[in-house]
Design a protein around this motif. Structure first.
Motif, PDB file in Angstrom:
ATOM      1  N   UNK A 116       0.865  -1.044  -0.138  1.00 20.94           N
ATOM      2  CA  UNK A 116       0.158  -0.047   0.059  1.00 20.94           C
ATOM      3  C   UNK A 116       0.827   1.275   0.046  1.00 20.94           C
ATOM      4  N   UNK A 117       1.998   1.192   0.711  1.00 17.37           N
ATOM      5  CA  UNK A 117       2.909   2.378   0.913  1.00 17.37           C
ATOM      6  C   UNK A 117       3.619   2.599  -0.393  1.00 17.37           C
ATOM      7  N   UNK A 118       3.922   1.718  -1.018  1.00 19.16           N
ATOM      8  CA  UNK A 118       4.536   1.900  -2.130  1.00 19.16           C
ATOM      9  C   UNK A 118       3.474   2.312  -3.368  1.00 19.16           C
ATOM     10  N   UNK A 119       2.364   1.833  -3.494  1.00 19.69           N
ATOM     11  CA  UNK A 119       1.429   2.274  -4.306  1.00 19.69           C
ATOM     12  C   UNK A 119       0.861   3.825  -4.156  1.00 19.69           C
ATOM     13  N   UNK A 120       0.708   4.097  -2.887  1.00 20.14           N
ATOM     14  CA  UNK A 120       0.552   5.377  -2.654  1.00 20.14           C
ATOM     15  C   UNK A 120       1.676   6.425  -3.235  1.00 20.14           C
ATOM     16  N   UNK A 121       2.669   6.214  -2.861  1.00 14.57           N
ATOM     17  CA  UNK A 121       3.924   6.767  -3.289  1.00 14.57           C
ATOM     18  C   UNK A 121       3.935   6.992  -4.910  1.00 14.57           C
ATOM     19  N   UNK A 122       3.786   6.118  -5.657  1.00 16.19           N
ATOM     20  CA  UNK A 122       3.739   6.116  -7.082  1.00 16.19           C
ATOM     21  C   UNK A 122       2.486   6.797  -7.526  1.00 16.19           C
ATOM     22  N   UNK A 123       1.360   6.599  -6.950  1.00 13.43           N
ATOM     23  CA  UNK A 123       0.051   7.382  -7.338  1.00 13.43           C
ATOM     24  C   UNK A 123       0.509   8.947  -7.116  1.00 13.43           C
ATOM     25  N   UNK A 124       0.884   9.488  -6.084  1.00 11.70           N
ATOM     26  CA  UNK A 124       1.355  10.787  -5.668  1.00 11.70           C
ATOM     27  C   UNK A 124       2.062  11.368  -6.629  1.00 11.70           C
ATOM     28  N   UNK A 125       3.233  10.554  -6.906  1.00  9.87           N
ATOM     29  CA  UNK A 125       4.205  11.020  -7.948  1.00  9.87           C
ATOM     30  C   UNK A 125       3.668  11.359  -9.478  1.00  9.87           C
ATOM     31  N   UNK A 126       2.577  10.192  -9.952  1.00 10.55           N
ATOM     32  CA  UNK A 126       1.896  10.254 -10.990  1.00 10.55           C
ATOM     33  C   UNK A 126       1.116  11.721 -11.218  1.00 10.55           C
ATOM     34  N   UNK A 127       0.398  11.885 -10.051  1.00 10.74           N
ATOM     35  CA  UNK A 127      -0.397  13.019  -9.918  1.00 10.74           C
ATOM     36  C   UNK A 127       0.054  14.410 -10.179  1.00 10.74           C
ATOM     37  N   UNK A 128       1.359  14.369  -9.807  1.00  9.63           N
ATOM     38  CA  UNK A 128       2.131  15.650  -9.610  1.00  9.63           C
ATOM     39  C   UNK A 128       2.934  15.843 -11.282  1.00  9.63           C
ATOM     40  N   UNK A 129       2.685  14.668 -11.919  1.00  9.70           N
ATOM     41  CA  UNK A 129       3.094  14.912 -13.346  1.00  9.70           C
ATOM     42  C   UNK A 129       1.866  15.404 -14.218  1.00  9.70           C
ATOM     43  N   UNK A 130       0.701  15.117 -13.819  1.00  6.49           N
ATOM     44  CA  UNK A 130      -0.428  15.358 -14.604  1.00  6.49           C
ATOM     45  C   UNK A 130      -0.829  16.837 -14.473  1.00  6.49           C
ATOM     46  N   UNK A 131      -1.181  17.537 -15.623  1.00  6.30           N
ATOM     47  CA  UNK A 131      -1.611  18.935 -15.500  1.00  6.30           C
ATOM     48  C   UNK A 131      -2.707  18.709 -14.781  1.00  6.30           C
ATOM     49  N   UNK A 132      -2.944  20.198 -14.113  1.00  5.29           N
ATOM     50  CA  UNK A 132      -3.906  20.240 -13.329  1.00  5.29           C
ATOM     51  C   UNK A 132      -5.539  20.279 -13.834  1.00  5.29           C
ATOM     52  N   UNK A 133      -5.454  20.466 -15.004  1.00 11.29           N
ATOM     53  CA  UNK A 133      -6.845  20.478 -15.592  1.00 11.29           C
ATOM     54  C   UNK A 133      -7.217  18.908 -15.906  1.00 11.29           C
ATOM     55  N   UNK A 134      -6.538  18.184 -15.655  1.00  6.10           N
ATOM     56  CA  UNK A 134      -6.946  16.730 -15.881  1.00  6.10           C
ATOM     57  C   UNK A 134      -7.839  16.016 -14.839  1.00  6.10           C
ATOM     58  N   UNK A 135      -8.928  15.476 -15.167  1.00  3.52           N
ATOM     59  CA  UNK A 135      -9.875  15.099 -13.805  1.00  3.52           C
ATOM     60  C   UNK A 135      -9.657  13.829 -13.508  1.00  3.52           C
ATOM     61  N   UNK A 136      -9.452  13.454 -12.242  1.00  6.32           N
ATOM     62  CA  UNK A 136      -8.996  12.409 -11.461  1.00  6.32           C
ATOM     63  C   UNK A 136     -10.364  11.709 -11.152  1.00  6.32           C
TER      64      UNK A 136
END
Length: 310
Positions: free
Chosen positions: A247-267
């Motif tokens: 879970x910890x690894x997944x959370x870290x990866x998702x957070x980094x992925x979000x940081x690379x997405x432009x803010x307008x992209x809907x999650x």
């Protein structure tokens, strides 16, 4: 330091689907999953791949009602949702299998019951980038003056080596070509990806986001690979278990992925919803709220926001 994310009304640091829907329709909107009786080119043998190894027997439609009439499916689910959100509007979500893998007439029959329904504000169609011929795109685009139409495209990974290993049946270039066609329409596009696929590293998962982040799409769903009882990957996993993300690894990866997405992209999604009785591993997926809370906490603790690395 900025203290509020532009696309949030509940202190999230990423662009939630709930925020988008509230702004767009000025009310609570709930998705109603439907099974329109389609199949998949990767499952019925016409491509010879035998199905994606992660896909369940119901084609990711575990939460659809087992009822052949889609209008009846909708009404049954609507009553269930009414108990929680009595004033909500709905998205008719054709979730199971590949919902443009069939004749144009079948697609027309699928959407027709919902076009004049005032409780339905949008229609979402789960499909594959190799199953959207020009005539189907043209027809679906013609509906956008009646309802908001979402096309949900399964990518899973931009790594063609991984895509081949999981029997995806198309490469990354296929998605790019499909998005280029859709970019000239009024259709909304959501891309699905999966973290934790066999043999993928953290770098591979981050690279999938980097590979798509400049492409024309509107939303994303991020899933964790789940090993379920009726998916082809179960046999491989039980015979020769491979490492799954914690879970910890997944959370870290998702957070980094979000940081690379432009803010307008809907999650639209940040974790899956496996059926508890069908899930073999990872067990932590059952506690969805905890996963989402850990994502929120990590972003807040470090001052991260969606798009701060874009």
């Amino acid at each position: 330091m900025k203290n509020k994310f532009e696309y949030s009304n509940d202190n999230k640091r990423y662009h939630t689907f709930n925020y988008y829907l509230q702004k767009r329709f000025n009310t609570k909107v709930a998705k109603i999953p439907l099974d329109a009786g389609f199949s998949c080119p990767n499952r019925d043998g016409k491509k010879g791949y035998g199905g994606c190894i992660f896909c369940s027997a119901r084609g990711s439609g575990e939460f659809t009602i087992k009822e052949p009439n889609i209008s009846h499916q909708y009404e049954i689910s609507k009553k269930l949702i009414y108990n929680k959100w009595p004033h909500a509007k709905h998205i008719a979500y054709f979730q199971a299998y590949t919902n443009t893998y069939g004749s144009l007439e079948k697609i027309k029959n699928m959407v027709e019951p919902f076009l004049q329904n005032d409780d339905v504000v949008a229609i979402a169609i789960a499909t594959r980038p190799d199953c959207l011929e020009d005539e189907k795109i043209s027809f679906l685009n013609s509906l956008t003056n009646k309802k908001e139409i979402w096309i949900e495209l399964g990518l899973q990974t931009s790594n063609d080596k991984t895509a081949n290993y999981i029997n995806r049946g198309h490469d990354f270039n296929c998605l790019k070509e499909c998005l280029q066609k859709l970019s000239s329409t009024n259709l909304k596009v959501c891309i699905h990806i999966i973290n934790g696929l066999p043999n993928e590293t953290k770098e591979d998962m981050i690279n999938t986001i980097k590979d798509i982040k400049y492409l024309p799409f509107d939303a994303i769903k991020i899933h964790m690979l789940s090993i379920t009882k009726d998916a082809p990957i179960k046999k491989q996993f039980l015979l020769s278990p491979f490492k799954l993300l914690s879970r910890e690894e997944y959370v870290e990866i998702v957070v980094e992925q979000l940081r690379h997405l432009k803010p307008e992209i809907i999650v639209q999604r940040l974790t899956g919803d496996p059926v508890k009785e069908e899930l073999i591993e990872p067990k932590w997926l059952i506690k969805k709220t905890i996963v989402l809370n850990e994502i929120d906490k990590l972003m807040a603790r470090n001052g991260y926001y969606q798009g701060d690395l874009y």
